[in-house]
Motif scaffolding. Structure first.
Motif: not given
Length: 535
Positions: A210-219
């Motif tokens: 979830p953390l990796s997906f979130s950071l990818y989505r954020y940037y």
């Protein structure tokens, strides 16, 4: 027993340290429940009598510490009713949440008696979700401490709230805490190495995916250009002086002056705070109201301008049209409703009203009004001082003369994700929060309230424009970043070109589906406990 008490206290302190407005300790949410789970496990395997009571008491202690330290500022808001009664009344929000949390833990224990640990831990997550959903739905609603709100200061971690809302955060926190608890318990119980390795692997995946997906989505997230110029006014009027020492005429003059200091020819919206017009306005004759006329005169130089402002308003009926209506005047058969309202004023005869729906229990609404209807005459005799506000049953949307849709949210309505999402689903293109956090003084309450607004931006992918009487006013973009914010207790205004958005997120489309599913499973779990108890 002392060890279990210490574990419970430690858990409460970890959760408090992790809670907004702190920025650098949010990760403690991912481990904060482990000591509590260990304390409950110790009690379950002990020789104590009345284990259920000890489970409940131990859980309540830790959660009371967490809640009280996180929302101690509630006491400040209640001081207006007198310091003598402020403390006992403030014990209600301090204690009610922990009582429900402890009940979830007690149900976990009861389920543990009739099934295995794994199934019971799954039940615990469902019981917890059900408590959170109840605490945002009933007449004593106060969802401030919903677990998913804990990521408000680290919004980059939870960009997937556009799919799950804050309940996705609640589930994530519990999954990681339970896995850590099982890993630690496995070490103590000399579990086989293969199982321990699987649990460690599951924890790493549950953390990083979830953390990796979130950071990818954020940037990678890009807003689609669709600009609108907004001005936010922060008049900084002492809330205790709003209805006493400063006239409404002066207050509106302050608002028009600071708004005009930043207004430009293409400004479409001026945002004023909650109860910016504190003198009661009759909605039926609003066009004759001097403060409305004062606001319209200000707008005359802004062709496409709108003012979204808070106001105290009322409506008169020839009969008791609503359950909240009170006798009007000399009791000649007329009734009225008073509203904590938002108004949209534009360069035309059109005026739109929104009546605050998520009312503060006690201060703005009488909890369980139907059941306690026998108290209505007493409140009327006292002038309707408690539970006197009317409301509307559905979220509202304002539409400007150019067709732009706006979600009006008054004060702590902004912490109801699904409520805001329903408004967005109706056609809103940005969220306008109007509030007066001055009652809480310079405490973490105002910061938490601001931080929670970032989660609404992510869930809906809408800009949030926030006007707070004494601060903190802000612009928040569709990723949840605070682009601009004011200082506390400063008279000022800020402006920003925001991007309007008409796309609908998964969460806006389906709302709190996780909470509803979890609550249904919790009811099934309770039914299972009851059936097993009598078989």
């Amino acid at each position: 027993m002392k060890r279990n008490i210490l574990l419970s206290v430690f858990s409460g302190l970890l959760l408090w340290i992790a809670w907004p407005p702190t920025h650098y300790t949010t990760f403690l949410l991912l481990v904060g429940f482990v000591p509590m789970l260990l304390a409950l496990e110790n009690i379950i395997h002990s020789n104590y009598t009345k284990k259920g009571k000890k489970i409940f008491g131990t859980a309540f202690l830790g959660f009371f510490i967490w809640n009280t330290l996180s929302i101690f500022w509630v006491y400040n808001a209640l001081k207006m009713v007198g310091e003598v009664v402020a403390l006992p009344i403030s014990l209600i929000p301090y204690s009610l949440g922990p009582l429900l949390m402890a009940t979830a833990c007690w149900l976990y224990y009861r389920l543990r008696l009739v099934t295995n640990r794994g199934f019971s831990l799954f039940g615990l997550v469902c019981f917890w979700i059900a408590y959170e959903y109840l605490h945002q739905s009933w007449d004593l609603a106060f969802p401030w401490m919903t677990l998913g709100n804990g990521f408000a200061t680290t919004h980059q971690w939870v960009q997937w709230y556009e799919y799950t809302g804050v309940y996705g955060g609640t589930v994530w926190i519990w999954i990681l805490n339970i896995l850590l608890f099982l890993i630690y318990a496995g070490l103590k119980e000399t579990a086989n190495k293969k199982l321990r390795l699987k649990l460690i692997s599951a924890f790493v995946i549950a953390l990083l995916l979830p953390l990796s997906f979130s950071l990818y989505r954020y940037y990678s997230y890009q807003e689609q250009p669709n600009p609108s110029n907004i001005v936010i006014a922060q008049p900084n009027i002492d809330p205790y002086a709003k209805e006493t020492s400063i006239s409404t005429l002066q207050q509106v003059s302050i608002l028009t002056r600071i708004s005009d200091s930043l207004g430009q020819h293409n400004t479409e919206f001026f945002l004023w705070p909650e109860t910016a017009i504190p003198e009661a306005v009759n909605e039926e004759t609003v066009r004759n109201n001097p403060y409305y006329q004062q606001a319209q005169h200000f707008l005359s130089k802004y062709k496409n301008g709108n003012i979204i402002t808070g106001a105290e308003t009322f409506k008169i009926y020839n009969n008791r049209a609503t359950s909240t209506a009170s006798p009007y005047g000399d009791g000649g058969g007329q009734y009225y409703d008073a509203f904590n309202a938002a108004m949209n004023i534009e360069n035309s005869a059109e005026v739109q009203f929104y009546h605050k729906s998520k009312l503060v229990p006690g201060a703005e609404s009488l909890p369980f009004g139907n059941a306690l209807s026998f108290l209505k005459p007493a409140f009327e005799h006292l002038g309707g001082a408690t539970g006197s506000y009317g409301s509307q049953p559905e979220p509202g949307v304002f539409y400007s003369q150019s067709g732009i849709g706006i979600t009006p949210a008054i004060c702590y309505e902004s912490i109801w994700g699904e409520w805001i999402a329903k408004s967005v689903k109706k056609g809103s293109q940005f969220i306008a929060i109007i509030t007066n956090d001055g009652w809480w003084e310079d405490t973490p309450g105002k910061d938490q309230h601001l931080d929670y607004a970032k989660l609404r931006a992510i869930e809906t992918r809408r800009w949030v424009c926030r006007s707070a009487n004494t601060g903190i006013s802000a612009f928040i973009n569709q990723r949840g970043d605070i682009v601009q914010q004011t200082k506390w207790w400063v008279k000022t205004a800020i402006k920003q070109d925001i991007n309007l958005n008409s796309d609908i997120t998964f969460y806006v489309q389906y709302g709190d589906y996780i909470a509803k599913a979890g609550s249904l499973l919790a009811l099934i779990g309770i039914g299972f406990i009851v059936v097993k108890r009598f078989i």
